[in-house]
Design a protein around this motif. Structure first.
Motif, PDB file in Angstrom:
ATOM      1  N   MET A 205       0.773  -1.284  -0.061  1.00 48.45           N
ATOM      2  CA  MET A 205       0.013  -0.110  -0.052  1.00 48.45           C
ATOM      3  C   MET A 205       0.668   1.411   0.084  1.00 48.45           C
ATOM      4  O   MET A 205       1.782   1.341   0.915  1.00 48.45           O
ATOM      5  CB  MET A 205      -0.881  -0.102   1.172  1.00 48.45           C
ATOM      6  N   GLY A 206       0.715   2.203  -0.993  1.00 51.36           N
ATOM      7  CA  GLY A 206       1.223   3.556  -0.948  1.00 51.36           C
ATOM      8  C   GLY A 206       0.669   4.369  -0.115  1.00 51.36           C
ATOM      9  O   GLY A 206      -0.247   4.268   0.580  1.00 51.36           O
ATOM     10  N   ILE A 207       1.409   5.570   0.287  1.00 52.19           N
ATOM     11  CA  ILE A 207       0.875   6.384   1.147  1.00 52.19           C
ATOM     12  C   ILE A 207      -0.496   7.155   0.300  1.00 52.19           C
ATOM     13  O   ILE A 207      -1.122   7.643   1.047  1.00 52.19           O
ATOM     14  CB  ILE A 207       1.985   7.557   1.564  1.00 52.19           C
ATOM     15  N   LEU A 208      -0.254   7.450  -0.965  1.00 47.51           N
ATOM     16  CA  LEU A 208      -1.299   7.910  -1.708  1.00 47.51           C
ATOM     17  C   LEU A 208      -1.972   6.694  -2.765  1.00 47.51           C
ATOM     18  O   LEU A 208      -0.932   6.414  -3.380  1.00 47.51           O
ATOM     19  CB  LEU A 208      -0.925   9.156  -2.560  1.00 47.51           C
ATOM     20  N   GLU A 209      -3.180   6.496  -2.437  1.00 46.92           N
ATOM     21  CA  GLU A 209      -3.494   5.429  -3.375  1.00 46.92           C
ATOM     22  C   GLU A 209      -4.853   6.169  -4.324  1.00 46.92           C
ATOM     23  O   GLU A 209      -5.834   6.388  -3.657  1.00 46.92           O
ATOM     24  CB  GLU A 209      -4.360   4.225  -2.500  1.00 46.92           C
ATOM     25  N   VAL A 210      -4.728   5.968  -5.490  1.00 52.04           N
ATOM     26  CA  VAL A 210      -5.838   6.666  -6.342  1.00 52.04           C
ATOM     27  C   VAL A 210      -6.311   5.751  -7.101  1.00 52.04           C
ATOM     28  O   VAL A 210      -5.651   4.839  -7.818  1.00 52.04           O
ATOM     29  CB  VAL A 210      -4.964   7.821  -7.288  1.00 52.04           C
ATOM     30  N   LYS A 211      -7.773   5.429  -7.132  1.00 48.07           N
ATOM     31  CA  LYS A 211      -8.291   4.487  -7.762  1.00 48.07           C
ATOM     32  C   LYS A 211      -9.591   4.719  -8.731  1.00 48.07           C
ATOM     33  O   LYS A 211     -10.422   5.511  -8.171  1.00 48.07           O
ATOM     34  CB  LYS A 211      -8.845   3.299  -6.865  1.00 48.07           C
ATOM     35  N   ASN A 212      -9.395   4.470  -9.942  1.00 47.83           N
ATOM     36  CA  ASN A 212     -10.320   4.729 -10.840  1.00 47.83           C
ATOM     37  C   ASN A 212     -10.799   6.279 -10.849  1.00 47.83           C
ATOM     38  O   ASN A 212     -12.223   6.435 -11.207  1.00 47.83           O
ATOM     39  CB  ASN A 212     -11.800   3.966 -10.474  1.00 47.83           C
ATOM     40  N   VAL A 213     -10.069   6.992 -10.590  1.00 44.36           N
ATOM     41  CA  VAL A 213     -10.609   8.237 -10.668  1.00 44.36           C
ATOM     42  C   VAL A 213     -10.787   9.041 -12.140  1.00 44.36           C
ATOM     43  O   VAL A 213     -10.158   8.772 -12.950  1.00 44.36           O
ATOM     44  CB  VAL A 213      -9.453   9.348 -10.065  1.00 44.36           C
ATOM     45  N   GLY A 214     -11.942   9.767 -12.139  1.00 37.07           N
ATOM     46  CA  GLY A 214     -12.527  10.150 -13.338  1.00 37.07           C
ATOM     47  C   GLY A 214     -13.011  11.661 -13.203  1.00 37.07           C
ATOM     48  O   GLY A 214     -13.598  12.022 -12.066  1.00 37.07           O
ATOM     49  N   LYS A 215     -12.768  12.800 -14.297  1.00 33.98           N
ATOM     50  CA  LYS A 215     -13.226  14.008 -13.742  1.00 33.98           C
ATOM     51  C   LYS A 215     -13.491  14.409 -15.246  1.00 33.98           C
ATOM     52  O   LYS A 215     -12.668  14.472 -16.279  1.00 33.98           O
ATOM     53  CB  LYS A 215     -12.144  14.911 -13.242  1.00 33.98           C
ATOM     54  N   ARG A 216     -14.783  14.932 -15.410  1.00 38.95           N
ATOM     55  CA  ARG A 216     -15.190  15.696 -16.595  1.00 38.95           C
ATOM     56  C   ARG A 216     -15.371  16.994 -16.656  1.00 38.95           C
ATOM     57  O   ARG A 216     -15.922  17.367 -15.654  1.00 38.95           O
ATOM     58  CB  ARG A 216     -16.725  14.823 -17.109  1.00 38.95           C
ATOM     59  N   PHE A 217     -15.049  17.820 -17.577  1.00 42.37           N
ATOM     60  CA  PHE A 217     -15.437  19.133 -17.602  1.00 42.37           C
ATOM     61  C   PHE A 217     -16.310  19.395 -18.887  1.00 42.37           C
ATOM     62  O   PHE A 217     -15.849  19.309 -19.922  1.00 42.37           O
ATOM     63  CB  PHE A 217     -14.335  20.097 -17.803  1.00 42.37           C
ATOM     64  N   GLY A 218     -17.594  19.638 -18.805  1.00 45.91           N
ATOM     65  CA  GLY A 218     -18.500  19.715 -19.842  1.00 45.91           C
ATOM     66  C   GLY A 218     -18.147  18.510 -20.938  1.00 45.91           C
ATOM     67  O   GLY A 218     -18.437  17.361 -20.530  1.00 45.91           O
ATOM     68  N   GLY A 219     -17.723  18.900 -21.955  1.00 44.54           N
ATOM     69  CA  GLY A 219     -17.647  17.946 -23.002  1.00 44.54           C
ATOM     70  C   GLY A 219     -16.254  17.051 -22.914  1.00 44.54           C
ATOM     71  O   GLY A 219     -16.034  16.059 -23.674  1.00 44.54           O
ATOM     72  N   LEU A 220     -15.460  17.463 -22.151  1.00 43.13           N
ATOM     73  CA  LEU A 220     -13.903  16.999 -22.043  1.00 43.13           C
ATOM     74  C   LEU A 220     -13.898  15.743 -20.934  1.00 43.13           C
ATOM     75  O   LEU A 220     -13.885  16.452 -19.641  1.00 43.13           O
ATOM     76  CB  LEU A 220     -13.096  18.180 -21.818  1.00 43.13           C
ATOM     77  N   GLN A 221     -13.335  14.747 -21.437  1.00 36.50           N
ATOM     78  CA  GLN A 221     -13.067  14.012 -20.128  1.00 36.50           C
ATOM     79  C   GLN A 221     -11.550  14.151 -19.686  1.00 36.50           C
ATOM     80  O   GLN A 221     -10.755  13.618 -20.176  1.00 36.50           O
ATOM     81  CB  GLN A 221     -13.165  12.421 -20.639  1.00 36.50           C
ATOM     82  N   ALA A 222     -11.294  15.033 -18.725  1.00 37.54           N
ATOM     83  CA  ALA A 222     -10.052  15.391 -18.446  1.00 37.54           C
ATOM     84  C   ALA A 222      -9.203  14.244 -17.643  1.00 37.54           C
ATOM     85  O   ALA A 222      -8.095  14.098 -17.920  1.00 37.54           O
ATOM     86  CB  ALA A 222     -10.003  16.656 -17.519  1.00 37.54           C
TER      87      ALA A 222
END
Ligand SMILES: Nc1ncnc2c1ncn2[C@@H]1O[C@H](COP(=O)(O)OP(=O)(O)O)[C@@H](O)[C@H]1O
Ligand SMILES: [Mg+2]
Lengths: 403, 254
Positions: free
Chosen positions: B1-18
């Motif tokens: 396990m890392g100190i920071l674990e990022v899982k399946n993060v998604g972020k959308r700005f309007g029409g843009l899947q950033a």
């Protein structure tokens, strides 16, 4: 001294001396002389100087340090006044509990207003505070008449019989400090001069010195530094693990309590309140005082308050008759011309003079009167240094043997 | 396990899947670089770590605790400090005051009503702030307004402010962007020293490959919001997909 550094101790010493000697300083012209018009050393006006000084010092803690511009601060002053007069009417004619009540009531009201208004910043914050103040004004005028006396406001009446005082039936109570009547004055005649020392003024003056001292302590504290950090870069503050909201709310409440203190003192002096005390122009006035004197500086708000109150009370009283008297020595044509030119700026036109001066300060001296003072100071210091240089150069030349 | 674990993060700005299904694990006490072309979503990803943005999907765990939904100041108090792409400092305050504020935040938490105390009496804070200035070679600027410093000095001050909080995770967003070569090398040396002297995890976004390969122990390549590969610097250098998507852009064009 008292936890202040040298410069701040000096500043508070100067303010203390000015407050104590104000009846002399503000009355430089002999009675009956043409210039007596400009004397400001009478109790009413001196009280206003220091009370509005307190109001502006408190406003500046919020605006000068955090940059949050409240446009509804008169509401806290008004609410404090209502709280104070009820104490006089019901509890005691001693002004101390009454002033304390003014501070408490204003503080509680500021907590509520601040809790809502501080959710926004910038212009939205200003508009929220303005809306609250105008609502308070409207309510004081209408629905809340049973508490506020509506349009006529509240004053001490012959029917009031405060719990802790033994008035004769029908006697109108007078505000006092442990028996010292607030309105009592002591006069000294010296030649053509008349100096008035008023109990109420000295009470308000001492309170102002204490309020000023507290404001210096707050400004110089870690808390004060956080407030300046909020003004400088709120994003960095948030990402440095600090929560800006309780800081701004705390200073908002402190600032509201200063306004309540001013409101309570006003009541202690003239034992009456009306809703116009909360009108938006009154809120605007304290903004003008602070900016005119120098927002964010320690002494600026006091200077600004004194300046505006002087204009309001002195310039506004100059009428055509007085102008004619002044310019009487001129040939008729020129006299009329001068009177026509000057007249719009005095009497009822004092707002015009104030507006022009305000514009001039904002444009040429963004740091207010304090910056003006500093610039003058710097010019003198530079001149000193120049003459020192000249002397040093001369000394050098004397020491270098002539070729 | 890392100190920071990022899982399946998604972020959308309007029409843009950033950001699209980002998975990332940053090991404790390592230097982890995130690289990728402009607009790949690197800064957006960092914003999701510090509470500036909340991702639409997925989770971000720091030391076993979720950071999502927490305020920036709360996340900072958990031990994450961030250096911004353009230096964020208190420009109107003196350098010393800039340095004292994070020291107060570390000692007193998110809020304390120290309205009557006087700053000269805060001996421990002053000592710590002065020590940090000394350490970062900023003592000469102590009483200057921070606004009047050079950009390189501002950057160093910002890093010093973050370090004064003894963070467990330091996030750096293009710390050498717009810097001259000499300044860049100084920054590399500084970060190397920080890494050697402290128990600290560093996640760095960087455009400059020289910086990345001098510092990073692991590298994640991000392209169009998705991690392409994650590997050691040596393997990344030779990776065909990376060459294609990022490093080799120019060669492919030629
Ligand atoms: N707040 C925002 N609103 C809309 N679009 C954004 C926002 N932040 C970033 N973007 C877009 O998301 C994409 C990724 O941006 P960013 O994370 O800044 O890229 P970089 O990898 O260069 O740091 C870009 O196309 C950018 O325009
Ligand atoms: Mg970026």
């Amino acid at each position: 001294m008292f936890g202040l550094n040298k410069r701040d101790t000096g500043l508070i010493a100067i303010v203390t001396v000015l407050v104590i000697l104000a009846p002399f300083i503000l009355n430089p012209f002999p009675e009956g002389s043409a210039m007596a018009q400009f004397n400001a050393g009478y109790p009413d006006l001196m009280q206003r100087f220091v009370i509005f000084g307190i109001f502006a010092i408190g406003f500046n803690l919020l605006f000068g340090l955090t940059g949050y511009l409240s446009f509804g601060h008169a509401a806290f002053l008004g609410v404090g006044s209502y709280g104070a007069i009820w104490m006089l009417k019901l509890f005691s004619l001693n002004v101390i509990p009454s002033i304390i009540m003014g501070v408490i009531v204003a503080g509680i009201f500021a907590l509520a207003v601040g809790f809502v208004s501080l959710r926004r910043s910038g212009i939205y914050f200003s508009i929220l505070t303005l809306a609250f103040a105008q609502m308070s004004y409207a309510l004081a005028y209408s629905v809340l008449t049973p508490i506020t006396g509506g349009e006529t406001g509240l004053q001490i009446k012959s029917t009031d019989s405060p719990l802790l005082s033994n008035l004769e039936p029908g006697e109108i109570g007078r505000a006092s400090l442990f028996g010292l009547d607030m309105r009592s004055s002591f006069e000294i005649e010296m030649g053509d001069w008349l100096f008035t020392f008023n109990t109420g003024y000295y009470l308000a003056g001492i309170v102002m010195i204490l309020a000023f001292y507290l404001a210096i302590r707050i400004t110089r504290s870690p808390f004060g530094m956080m407030l300046r950090a909020i003004k400088s870069n709120q994003q960095r503050l948030n990402y440095t693990g600090l929560n800006a909201r309780p800081y701004t709310l705390a200073v908002f409440v402190i600032s509201g309590m200063y306004a309540g203190l001013a409101g309570g003192l006003m009541v202690a002096m003239d034992t009456q309140v009306g809703p116009e005390r909360m009108f938006w122009t009154a809120s605007g006035e304290v903004v003008l005082m602070t900016i005119l004197g120098g927002a964010g500086t320690l002494i600026g708000p006091v200077l600004g308050a004194g300046f505006i109150k002087y204009m309001e009370n002195i310039i506004s009283k100059i009428n055509k008759g007085i102008l004619e008297q002044w310019f009487a020595f001129m040939p008729d044509g020129i006299e009329d011309l001068l009177i026509t030119l000057v007249y719009p700026f005095v009497g009822k036109g004092w707002h015009l003079t104030l507006g022009l001066m305000f514009m001039a300060v904002v444009i040429f001296l963004p740091g207010g009167l304090v910056e003006g003072g500093q610039r003058i100071g710097r010019v003198f210091r530079r001149r000193d240094r120049k003459s020192e240089h000249a002397e040093a150069d001369a000394a050098k030349q004397r020491n270098t043997p002539a070729e | 396990m890392g100190i920071l674990e990022v899982k399946n993060v998604g972020k959308r700005f309007g029409g843009l899947q950033a950001l699209n299904d980002v998975n990332l694990s940053v090991a404790e006490n390592s230097v982890h670089a995130i690289i990728g072309p402009n607009g790949a979503g690197k800064s957006t990803l960092l914003n999701c770590f510090v509470g500036k943005l909340i991702p639409d999907t997925g989770s971000v765990m720091f030391d076993g605790q979720s950071v999502l939904g927490r305020k920036p100041y709360e996340i900072n108090q958990m031990g994450i400090s961030r250096v911004f792409q353009t230096p964020e400092i208190f420009a109107d305050l003196t350098v010393m005051e800039n340095m004292m504020i994070p020291c107060f935040a570390k000692r007193d938490g998110a809020f304390r009503m120290h309205a009557i105390e006087s700053i000269p009496n805060e001996k421990d804070i002053i000592a710590k702030a002065e020590h940090m200035l000394e350490d970062m070679n900023l003592s000469d600027h102590r009483d200057m307004h921070a606004a009047s410093m050079s950009r390189g000095d501002k950057r160093r001050l910002e890093i010093a402010m973050c370090l004064a909080q003894d963070p467990r995770l330091l996030l750096l967003d293009e710390p050498t962007a717009g810097m001259a070569r000499a300044d860049t090398n100084n920054t590399i040396d500084l970060l190397k020293r920080i890494k050697d002297e402290r128990d600290i995890t560093i996640a760095i976004i960087e455009h400059d490959m020289h910086v990345v390969f001098s510092l990073a122990e692991r590298i994640t390549v991000l392209a169009q919001g998705t991690p392409l590969v994650e590997d050691t610097p040596d393997n990344i250098k030779g990776h065909p997909k990376v060459r294609e998507a990022y490093l080799g852009e120019t060669q492919t064009a030629a």
